[in-house]
Motif scaffolding. Structure first.
Motif, PDB file in Angstrom:
ATOM      1  N   PHE A 253       0.783  -1.145  -0.059  1.00 10.19           N
ATOM      2  CA  PHE A 253      -0.012   0.004   0.106  1.00 10.19           C
ATOM      3  C   PHE A 253       1.002   1.388  -0.148  1.00 10.19           C
ATOM      4  O   PHE A 253       0.459   2.100  -0.489  1.00 10.19           O
ATOM      5  N   GLU A 254       1.941   1.243   0.683  1.00 14.90           N
ATOM      6  CA  GLU A 254       2.896   2.534   0.728  1.00 14.90           C
ATOM      7  C   GLU A 254       3.354   2.709  -0.880  1.00 14.90           C
ATOM      8  O   GLU A 254       3.387   3.971  -1.038  1.00 14.90           O
ATOM      9  N   VAL A 255       3.787   1.661  -1.500  1.00 15.43           N
ATOM     10  CA  VAL A 255       3.892   1.909  -2.972  1.00 15.43           C
ATOM     11  C   VAL A 255       2.903   2.542  -3.621  1.00 15.43           C
ATOM     12  O   VAL A 255       3.124   3.332  -4.865  1.00 15.43           O
ATOM     13  N   ILE A 256       1.630   1.870  -3.474  1.00 13.96           N
ATOM     14  CA  ILE A 256       0.451   2.565  -4.255  1.00 13.96           C
ATOM     15  C   ILE A 256       0.232   3.925  -3.862  1.00 13.96           C
ATOM     16  O   ILE A 256       0.109   4.679  -4.602  1.00 13.96           O
ATOM     17  N   LYS A 257       0.525   4.189  -2.588  1.00 18.02           N
ATOM     18  CA  LYS A 257       0.092   5.521  -2.089  1.00 18.02           C
ATOM     19  C   LYS A 257       1.153   6.495  -2.845  1.00 18.02           C
ATOM     20  O   LYS A 257       0.816   7.546  -2.997  1.00 18.02           O
TER      21      LYS A 257
END
Length: 302
Positions: A253-257
């Motif tokens: 999710f951090e990469v997505i954000k």
């Protein structure tokens, strides 16, 4: 010869030091058994005259060439001296659009009508546009890299994204991308320095927008039906990741954000506040698609 003698006499009277220099130079080249001095200054003057004459002749030929090439026969399209103005910018749109239309075996007539209407909206120039020449432009300019390179030199990053949108809109007229259309779009992205993943993301976004628009049109035509037609997507997670320019198996999710923030910043509608109403609406649609993809992935992976 008389002209050379005249120059020598003039220099001898006008510049005594130069006369002394010629005298010293000639004395160095005196033949062993001769009392006559070698006219070194004559060779020097001849060399200067030949050099000056050659330079002037080269400049004259260049000037005549420029006059013939850029004034009488006009500047070659997309050359280094091809000026950047609305007329030439519209011409670049026409050339690339002609390549896109002939690359698809679908409704070419409808695509040409769409191309013409787009050019009239995008470039409201008080100048008659030669419509009959558009279908054959791809033959006159077979190398599509020439207009793309010229565009890359003169337009901003925002204009480059708009041009990619234009190519996608024209390609999506037949509700699909042909393989050649996709190659041309990716080639434009490569010339503009736009990453392959970002171009693919824009294509997915525009395709989703078109699908939703067609769904709304179907709903409008079928307004008497109680149940609205649903736009079923085969893999919403996969499409959402593509919209953000990520690989299909990304779950961090951090990469997505981070990807969302980069895409939102780059495609934010505020960057298009000086553009036309149509371009601002297109930017809003693209930003909404990015936000929707992020919200879906946020609910799934956060």
């Amino acid at each position: 010869m008389l002209f050379l003698v005249y120059i020598y006499c003039y220099l001898s009277v006008k510049y005594p030091l130069l006369q002394l220099f010629f005298h010293i130079s000639s004395s160095r080249y005196r033949e062993p058994d001769s009392n006559e001095e070698t006219p070194f200054f004559m060779f020097l003057i001849i060399a200067i005259i030949l050099f000056t004459t050659g330079s002037l002749l080269f400049m004259l030929v260049s000037i005549i060439k420029d006059i013939l090439q850029f004034t009488i026969f006009h500047t070659p399209a997309f050359s280094s001296k091809f000026k950047y103005n609305l007329h030439n910018l519209r011409f670049a749109y026409k050339v690339v659009g002609s390549h896109l239309v002939v690359s698809d075996m679908g409704d070419r007539r409808g695509q040409f009508v769409f191309l013409i209407s787009y050019l009239k909206r995008r470039f409201p120039i008080n100048e008659r546009m030669n419509l009959s020449s558009i279908p054959s432009l791809y033959k006159e300019y077979p190398d599509i890299k020439e207009p793309l390179t010229w565009l890359n030199k003169h337009i901003s990053d925002e204009k480059k994204l708009q041009f990619i949108d234009y190519m996608i809109d024209l390609s999506m007229f037949n509700n699909r991308f042909s393989s050649r259309e996709m190659r041309l779009i990716f080639e434009a992205g490569k010339v503009f320095g736009i990453p392959h993943s970002e171009v693919k993301s824009i294509m997915v976004m525009r395709k989703n927008i078109y699908e939703k628009r067609r769904a709304r049109e179907r709903n409008h035509r079928q307004k008497n039906r109680s149940q609205r037609t649903r736009n079923v997507q085969e893999n919403q997670t996969h499409n959402s990741l593509k919209v953000l320019g990520l690989i299909k198996n990304e779950t961090n999710f951090e990469v997505i954000k981070k990807a969302y923030r980069n895409m939102a910043k780059k495609h934010h509608p505020d960057r298009y506040h000086n553009e036309s109403k149509a371009e601002r609406e297109k930017a809003n649609e693209r930003f909404q698609e990015i936000s929707a993809a992020y919200e879906y992935l946020k609910d799934k992976f956060e």
